[in-house]
Design a protein around this motif. Sequence first.
Motif, PDB file in Angstrom:
ATOM      1  N   ALA A   1       0.793  -1.346  -0.069  1.00 37.10           N
ATOM      2  CA  ALA A   1      -0.009  -0.064   0.143  1.00 37.10           C
ATOM      3  C   ALA A   1       0.700   1.325   0.062  1.00 37.10           C
ATOM      4  O   ALA A   1       0.377   2.348  -0.788  1.00 37.10           O
ATOM      5  N   TRP A   2       2.021   1.180   0.757  1.00 43.76           N
ATOM      6  CA  TRP A   2       2.985   2.351   0.876  1.00 43.76           C
ATOM      7  C   TRP A   2       3.522   2.569  -0.616  1.00 43.76           C
ATOM      8  O   TRP A   2       3.660   3.764  -1.145  1.00 43.76           O
ATOM      9  N   ALA A   3       3.841   1.476  -1.221  1.00 41.17           N
ATOM     10  CA  ALA A   3       4.547   1.540  -2.609  1.00 41.17           C
ATOM     11  C   ALA A   3       3.467   2.186  -3.470  1.00 41.17           C
ATOM     12  O   ALA A   3       3.876   2.914  -4.533  1.00 41.17           O
ATOM     13  N   LEU A   4       2.257   1.812  -3.542  1.00 37.43           N
ATOM     14  CA  LEU A   4       1.070   2.452  -4.436  1.00 37.43           C
ATOM     15  C   LEU A   4       0.870   3.796  -4.013  1.00 37.43           C
ATOM     16  O   LEU A   4      -0.326   4.304  -4.654  1.00 37.43           O
ATOM     17  N   GLY A   5       1.394   4.407  -3.184  1.00 34.39           N
ATOM     18  CA  GLY A   5       1.268   5.677  -2.831  1.00 34.39           C
ATOM     19  C   GLY A   5       0.461   5.990  -1.513  1.00 34.39           C
ATOM     20  O   GLY A   5      -0.167   7.061  -1.376  1.00 34.39           O
ATOM     21  N   GLY A   6      -0.112   4.872  -0.823  1.00 31.68           N
ATOM     22  CA  GLY A   6      -0.785   4.931   0.515  1.00 31.68           C
ATOM     23  C   GLY A   6      -2.278   4.880   0.273  1.00 31.68           C
ATOM     24  O   GLY A   6      -2.934   4.950   1.395  1.00 31.68           O
ATOM     25  N   VAL A   7      -2.609   4.960  -0.971  1.00 33.83           N
ATOM     26  CA  VAL A   7      -4.469   4.755  -1.142  1.00 33.83           C
ATOM     27  C   VAL A   7      -4.374   3.386  -1.892  1.00 33.83           C
ATOM     28  O   VAL A   7      -3.837   3.407  -3.230  1.00 33.83           O
ATOM     29  N   ALA A   8      -4.703   2.455  -1.336  1.00 38.25           N
ATOM     30  CA  ALA A   8      -4.873   0.986  -2.105  1.00 38.25           C
ATOM     31  C   ALA A   8      -6.067   0.377  -1.917  1.00 38.25           C
ATOM     32  O   ALA A   8      -6.643   0.631  -0.629  1.00 38.25           O
ATOM     33  N   GLY A   9      -6.570  -0.449  -2.605  1.00 38.13           N
ATOM     34  CA  GLY A   9      -7.970  -1.174  -2.352  1.00 38.13           C
ATOM     35  C   GLY A   9      -8.023  -2.128  -1.271  1.00 38.13           C
ATOM     36  O   GLY A   9      -8.964  -2.480  -0.556  1.00 38.13           O
ATOM     37  N   HIS A  10      -6.620  -2.516  -0.858  1.00 35.62           N
ATOM     38  CA  HIS A  10      -6.601  -3.504   0.095  1.00 35.62           C
ATOM     39  C   HIS A  10      -6.178  -3.008   1.541  1.00 35.62           C
ATOM     40  O   HIS A  10      -6.379  -3.798   2.600  1.00 35.62           O
ATOM     41  N   ALA A  11      -5.534  -1.635   1.406  1.00 33.18           N
ATOM     42  CA  ALA A  11      -5.002  -1.426   2.996  1.00 33.18           C
ATOM     43  C   ALA A  11      -4.839   0.253   2.698  1.00 33.18           C
ATOM     44  O   ALA A  11      -4.765   0.705   1.498  1.00 33.18           O
ATOM     45  N   GLY A  12      -4.640   0.800   4.033  1.00 37.05           N
ATOM     46  CA  GLY A  12      -4.239   2.244   3.666  1.00 37.05           C
ATOM     47  C   GLY A  12      -5.096   3.485   4.725  1.00 37.05           C
ATOM     48  O   GLY A  12      -4.554   4.455   4.930  1.00 37.05           O
ATOM     49  N   LEU A  13      -6.296   2.778   4.901  1.00 37.33           N
ATOM     50  CA  LEU A  13      -7.138   3.408   5.839  1.00 37.33           C
ATOM     51  C   LEU A  13      -6.674   3.658   7.200  1.00 37.33           C
ATOM     52  O   LEU A  13      -6.196   2.723   7.850  1.00 37.33           O
ATOM     53  N   PHE A  14      -6.847   4.615   7.879  1.00 32.60           N
ATOM     54  CA  PHE A  14      -6.658   4.775   9.478  1.00 32.60           C
ATOM     55  C   PHE A  14      -8.088   5.236   9.616  1.00 32.60           C
ATOM     56  O   PHE A  14      -8.775   5.840   9.100  1.00 32.60           O
ATOM     57  N   SER A  15      -8.328   5.098  10.977  1.00 31.40           N
ATOM     58  CA  SER A  15      -9.646   5.275  11.588  1.00 31.40           C
ATOM     59  C   SER A  15      -9.587   4.956  13.134  1.00 31.40           C
ATOM     60  O   SER A  15      -8.761   4.538  13.995  1.00 31.40           O
ATOM     61  N   THR A  16     -10.871   5.507  13.674  1.00 30.27           N
ATOM     62  CA  THR A  16     -10.908   5.419  15.167  1.00 30.27           C
ATOM     63  C   THR A  16     -12.115   4.313  15.550  1.00 30.27           C
ATOM     64  O   THR A  16     -12.735   4.204  14.426  1.00 30.27           O
ATOM     65  N   ALA A  17     -12.300   3.973  16.730  1.00 32.36           N
ATOM     66  CA  ALA A  17     -13.170   2.846  17.134  1.00 32.36           C
ATOM     67  C   ALA A  17     -14.622   3.717  17.034  1.00 32.36           C
ATOM     68  O   ALA A  17     -15.779   2.882  16.550  1.00 32.36           O
ATOM     69  N   GLN A  18     -14.776   4.701  17.266  1.00 29.53           N
ATOM     70  CA  GLN A  18     -16.137   5.381  17.084  1.00 29.53           C
ATOM     71  C   GLN A  18     -16.337   5.578  15.685  1.00 29.53           C
ATOM     72  O   GLN A  18     -17.880   5.332  15.661  1.00 29.53           O
ATOM     73  N   ASP A  19     -15.806   5.874  14.854  1.00 31.98           N
ATOM     74  CA  ASP A  19     -15.896   5.822  13.480  1.00 31.98           C
ATOM     75  C   ASP A  19     -16.398   4.623  12.761  1.00 31.98           C
ATOM     76  O   ASP A  19     -17.441   4.574  12.226  1.00 31.98           O
ATOM     77  N   LEU A  20     -15.696   3.563  13.368  1.00 31.34           N
ATOM     78  CA  LEU A  20     -16.116   2.376  12.798  1.00 31.34           C
ATOM     79  C   LEU A  20     -17.212   1.784  13.446  1.00 31.34           C
ATOM     80  O   LEU A  20     -18.328   1.047  12.689  1.00 31.34           O
ATOM     81  N   ALA A  21     -17.667   2.008  14.626  1.00 37.47           N
ATOM     82  CA  ALA A  21     -19.044   1.821  15.444  1.00 37.47           C
ATOM     83  C   ALA A  21     -20.091   2.486  14.511  1.00 37.47           C
ATOM     84  O   ALA A  21     -21.053   1.904  14.237  1.00 37.47           O
ATOM     85  N   VAL A  22     -19.828   3.826  13.966  1.00 39.74           N
ATOM     86  CA  VAL A  22     -20.981   4.416  12.981  1.00 39.74           C
ATOM     87  C   VAL A  22     -21.108   3.602  11.780  1.00 39.74           C
ATOM     88  O   VAL A  22     -22.268   3.334  11.304  1.00 39.74           O
ATOM     89  N   LEU A  23     -19.912   2.783  11.100  1.00 41.01           N
ATOM     90  CA  LEU A  23     -20.258   2.272  10.180  1.00 41.01           C
ATOM     91  C   LEU A  23     -20.883   1.106  10.228  1.00 41.01           C
ATOM     92  O   LEU A  23     -21.718   0.538   9.562  1.00 41.01           O
ATOM     93  N   CYS A  24     -20.611   0.194  11.427  1.00 40.09           N
ATOM     94  CA  CYS A  24     -21.439  -0.887  11.909  1.00 40.09           C
ATOM     95  C   CYS A  24     -22.990  -0.449  12.005  1.00 40.09           C
ATOM     96  O   CYS A  24     -23.679  -1.403  11.534  1.00 40.09           O
ATOM     97  N   ARG A  25     -23.378   0.620  12.849  1.00 46.63           N
ATOM     98  CA  ARG A  25     -24.726   0.799  12.991  1.00 46.63           C
ATOM     99  C   ARG A  25     -25.489   1.075  11.521  1.00 46.63           C
ATOM    100  O   ARG A  25     -26.522   0.904  11.282  1.00 46.63           O
ATOM    101  N   THR A  26     -24.557   1.714  10.604  1.00 48.37           N
ATOM    102  CA  THR A  26     -25.085   2.067   9.286  1.00 48.37           C
ATOM    103  C   THR A  26     -25.694   0.831   8.718  1.00 48.37           C
ATOM    104  O   THR A  26     -26.606   0.588   8.203  1.00 48.37           O
ATOM    105  N   LEU A  27     -24.662  -0.038   8.802  1.00 48.63           N
ATOM    106  CA  LEU A  27     -24.895  -1.345   8.080  1.00 48.63           C
ATOM    107  C   LEU A  27     -26.076  -2.258   8.763  1.00 48.63           C
ATOM    108  O   LEU A  27     -27.188  -2.856   8.150  1.00 48.63           O
ATOM    109  N   LEU A  28     -26.147  -2.071  10.077  1.00 51.48           N
ATOM    110  CA  LEU A  28     -27.151  -2.861  10.757  1.00 51.48           C
ATOM    111  C   LEU A  28     -28.692  -2.188  10.585  1.00 51.48           C
ATOM    112  O   LEU A  28     -29.505  -2.688  10.746  1.00 51.48           O
ATOM    113  N   ASP A  29     -28.526  -0.888  10.503  1.00 52.51           N
ATOM    114  CA  ASP A  29     -29.761  -0.414  10.227  1.00 52.51           C
ATOM    115  C   ASP A  29     -29.951  -0.261   8.763  1.00 52.51           C
ATOM    116  O   ASP A  29     -30.997   0.588   8.054  1.00 52.51           O
TER     117      ASP A  29
END
Length: 371
Positions: free
Chosen positions: A247-275
């Motif tokens: 992912a680093w070699a591909l410029g930091g934006v890659a389909g398989h890796a590269g994102l950074f996040s927080t637990a709170q943000d991922l909880a929002v994603l979980c609730r979005t899918l559950l709803d």
Amino acid sequence: MPGTPAAAGLDPAWIGRLVSGVRALPEGRAPWCAGAVVLAGRGPVVAAEAAAGWAVRYRAYDPGRDRGVELPRDRWEPVRVGTVFDLASVSKLFTALVAVQQAERGRLALDGPVGAHLPAVAPGITVRDLLRHTSGLAPELPFHAHRDRDRQLALLWAEAAAPTGGPYGGYRYSDLNLIVLQLLLERLTGRRLDALVREGITGPLGMAGTAYGPLVPQGVAATEDQRRPWAKADRGMLRGRVHDENAWALGGVAGHAGLFSTAQDLAVLCRTLLDGGAYGGVRILAPASVAALLDPPGLGFAVDQRSFMGELAGRGAAGHTGFTGTSLVLDRATDTFLVLLANTVHPRRRDGGSAPRAAAATCLARAVAAA
């Protein structure tokens, strides 16, 4: 919203065990991680949110002594509930969501041949194959050894033309699936993957702590002292820069890796899918699209994987893990979600296994059953 286990319809004793188990992970002679954050809930209620250990503790790894070289004690930085972690392969879920969004809009056919848009890809491979890891593509390629973009693409297209990872139609987990999918999405939309994620997911949902790197180090959990021979590149201690070498070699934006996040943000994603694809009055996916992502065997999402889902597995629980120590699980059968973020690769990568992830998920499952 913050609440109590009882308000979430969960047994307080089992939620207490979940939290105490995570708090113990950075402790002892052989800690699972330097630091961790856990967030768990049911329905709209966050029943547990806790942080333990250190976002930054080491300045380097000493291979001769097989131990981390600690920073001065006053420079250790504790993990907080809002600490940002390198998601590693949990990033794949965002690429999958973007793909299904484009399918909703009629730009992408899940069962259409990828080669119709990327001619180098072998006939017969579909978008669904990429998402389900049934394309036959090899698990990875050494993009990190070739920082030249043309050389990287030459490697990828040679593999895509004649896959070597396994028989077509059989399951073989591969980072290349999501890299090819990224290139397909970018070809169809004329937008980079980071823009598609921001415009289609993180922006509408208010996930301000989620982004591709590099990031300002403050508030970000450190990962590895990345050096050969245990790593694939010599980059030193990483913090706010993607851990995955490809992912680093591909410029930091890659389909398989590269994102950074927080637990709170991922909880929002979980609730979005559950709803069913909506959160806070904003809809990012239709319910049918959410079902396509989460129904067995899943599109991009792993389904009922007991290795990290513990006793939540069995009725359609879905989620993913990341090499750096990250994971999320959501279970439509019980309307529960669990996010566990850790920096298991600080100060050096190692395979710590998923037992702590499974144990946390089992505590949540038993908290439902005992309530």
